[in-house]
Design a protein around this motif. Structure first.
Motif, mmCIF file in Angstrom:
data_model
loop_
_atom_site.group_PDB
_atom_site.id
_atom_site.type_symbol
_atom_site.label_atom_id
_atom_site.label_comp_id
_atom_site.label_asym_id
_atom_site.label_seq_id
_atom_site.Cartn_x
_atom_site.Cartn_y
_atom_site.Cartn_z
ATOM 1 N N ASN A 5 1.104 -1.203 -0.264
ATOM 2 C CA ASN A 5 -0.009 -0.139 -0.267
ATOM 3 C C ASN A 5 0.904 1.473 -0.562
ATOM 4 O OD1 ASN A 5 0.723 0.644 2.546
ATOM 5 N ND2 ASN A 5 -0.662 -0.828 3.508
ATOM 6 N N VAL A 6 0.578 2.670 0.026
ATOM 7 C CA VAL A 6 1.162 3.767 -0.383
ATOM 8 C C VAL A 6 2.264 3.768 1.059
ATOM 9 C CG1 VAL A 6 1.372 6.230 -0.798
ATOM 10 C CG2 VAL A 6 -0.502 4.107 -2.589
ATOM 11 N N GLN A 7 1.025 3.543 2.044
ATOM 12 C CA GLN A 7 2.150 4.188 3.517
ATOM 13 C C GLN A 7 2.960 3.572 3.515
ATOM 14 O OE1 GLN A 7 -1.189 3.658 3.491
ATOM 15 N NE2 GLN A 7 -1.831 5.810 2.963
ATOM 16 N N GLU A 8 2.980 1.899 3.105
ATOM 17 C CA GLU A 8 4.167 0.865 3.273
ATOM 18 C C GLU A 8 5.367 1.790 1.901
ATOM 19 O OE1 GLU A 8 3.191 -2.611 1.921
ATOM 20 O OE2 GLU A 8 2.632 -3.249 4.057
ATOM 21 N N VAL A 9 4.924 2.266 0.681
ATOM 22 C CA VAL A 9 6.077 2.514 0.044
ATOM 23 C C VAL A 9 6.673 3.745 0.426
ATOM 24 C CG1 VAL A 9 6.533 3.463 -2.181
ATOM 25 C CG2 VAL A 9 5.013 1.143 -2.240
ATOM 26 N N LEU A 13 10.293 5.327 1.653
ATOM 27 C CA LEU A 13 11.402 6.177 0.812
ATOM 28 C C LEU A 13 11.484 7.769 2.394
ATOM 29 C CD1 LEU A 13 9.633 7.142 -2.223
ATOM 30 C CD2 LEU A 13 11.294 5.316 -1.768
ATOM 31 N N LYS A 14 11.841 7.207 3.509
ATOM 32 C CA LYS A 14 11.610 7.829 4.627
ATOM 33 C C LYS A 14 12.959 9.356 4.744
ATOM 34 C CE LYS A 14 12.842 5.201 8.058
ATOM 35 N NZ LYS A 14 12.278 4.213 9.592
ATOM 36 N N GLY A 15 14.273 8.252 3.887
ATOM 37 C CA GLY A 15 15.082 8.957 4.172
ATOM 38 C C GLY A 15 15.976 9.628 3.156
ATOM 39 N N VAL A 16 14.811 9.645 1.803
ATOM 40 C CA VAL A 16 14.951 10.098 -0.130
ATOM 41 C C VAL A 16 15.510 11.944 0.754
ATOM 42 C CG1 VAL A 16 14.481 10.171 -2.473
ATOM 43 C CG2 VAL A 16 13.967 7.963 -0.741
ATOM 44 N N THR A 17 15.975 12.086 -0.689
ATOM 45 C CA THR A 17 16.112 13.188 -0.530
ATOM 46 C C THR A 17 16.174 13.404 -1.721
ATOM 47 O OG1 THR A 17 18.065 13.431 0.681
ATOM 48 C CG2 THR A 17 17.462 15.406 -0.948
ATOM 49 N N VAL A 26 14.586 3.119 -5.812
ATOM 50 C CA VAL A 26 14.536 1.374 -5.475
ATOM 51 C C VAL A 26 15.568 1.472 -4.101
ATOM 52 C CG1 VAL A 26 15.487 -1.097 -6.508
ATOM 53 C CG2 VAL A 26 13.364 0.498 -7.616
ATOM 54 N N ARG A 27 17.011 1.912 -4.447
ATOM 55 C CA ARG A 27 17.588 2.028 -3.749
ATOM 56 C C ARG A 27 17.292 1.801 -2.132
ATOM 57 N NH1 ARG A 27 21.085 3.226 -7.876
ATOM 58 N NH2 ARG A 27 20.740 5.602 -7.459
ATOM 59 N N ALA A 28 16.719 2.932 -1.947
ATOM 60 C CA ALA A 28 16.705 4.132 -0.398
ATOM 61 C C ALA A 28 15.731 2.580 0.009
ATOM 62 C CB ALA A 28 16.160 4.926 -0.658
ATOM 63 N N ALA A 29 14.764 2.570 -0.377
ATOM 64 C CA ALA A 29 13.853 0.571 -0.230
ATOM 65 C C ALA A 29 14.590 -0.247 0.412
ATOM 66 C CB ALA A 29 13.071 0.640 -1.120
ATOM 67 N N GLN A 30 15.772 -0.579 -0.695
ATOM 68 C CA GLN A 30 16.411 -1.661 0.024
ATOM 69 C C GLN A 30 17.214 -1.219 0.879
ATOM 70 O OE1 GLN A 30 18.372 -2.459 -3.870
ATOM 71 N NE2 GLN A 30 17.017 -3.797 -4.627
ATOM 72 N N VAL A 38 7.158 -4.391 -1.415
ATOM 73 C CA VAL A 38 7.983 -2.505 -1.848
ATOM 74 C C VAL A 38 8.772 -2.340 -3.133
ATOM 75 C CG1 VAL A 38 8.490 -0.744 -0.393
ATOM 76 C CG2 VAL A 38 6.437 -1.741 0.280
ATOM 77 N N VAL A 39 9.630 -2.495 -2.975
ATOM 78 C CA VAL A 39 10.409 -2.692 -3.915
ATOM 79 C C VAL A 39 10.548 -3.330 -5.055
ATOM 80 C CG1 VAL A 39 13.202 -3.561 -4.918
ATOM 81 C CG2 VAL A 39 12.361 -3.409 -2.448
ATOM 82 N N ARG A 40 9.187 -4.413 -5.671
ATOM 83 C CA ARG A 40 8.730 -4.284 -6.986
ATOM 84 C C ARG A 40 7.833 -3.559 -7.351
ATOM 85 N NH1 ARG A 40 6.394 -9.135 -5.700
ATOM 86 N NH2 ARG A 40 8.070 -9.668 -4.917
ATOM 87 N N ALA A 41 6.819 -2.912 -6.271
ATOM 88 C CA ALA A 41 6.660 -1.458 -6.670
ATOM 89 C C ALA A 41 6.870 0.363 -7.335
ATOM 90 C CB ALA A 41 5.536 -1.045 -5.306
#
Length: 105
Positions: A5-9, A13-17, A26-30, A38-41
């Motif tokens: 869901n959107v919240q998981e995605v 990404l909380k640390g993404v600038t 994708v890297r940030a999620a990993q 989430v990574v697949r989405a």
């Protein structure tokens, strides 16, 4: 098939600038230890630069039951089409049917 869901995605990404491109997302999620779903989405989003999390939320395909503060029909539409209008042939915005134009008047 499992869905996300959107919240998981967005949580992944909380640390993404921002701005950030698809590969950075994708890297940030990993790195954040996000689930495979989430990574697949994120891998499925169009390859463009995203200016903020809301852009990502609009572009990622999610389960129709995810909570985006949208109506059920809007959530279903996003699940069917995903992405931003006009990014790809399959994602192009379709004009309103004549009946909707009449109802809007």
């Amino acid at each position: 098939m499992a869905h996300t869901n959107v919240q998981e995605v967005l949580h992944a990404l909380k640390g993404v600038t921002f701005p950030a491109d698809k590969d950075e997302l994708v890297r940030a999620a990993q790195v954040a230890g996000a689930s495979d779903e989430v990574v697949r989405a994120l891998r499925a989003v169009p390859p463009e630069e995203y200016t903020n999390k809301e852009d990502v939320a609009r572009s990622v395909r999610v389960d129709p039951d995810s909570d985006l503060d949208l109506s059920p029909s809007q959530r279903a539409e996003q699940a069917r089409q995903g992405g931003k209008p006009g990014q790809a042939q399959r994602l192009r915005a379709v004009g309103k049917p004549p009946v909707e134009d009449e109802l809007d008047q």
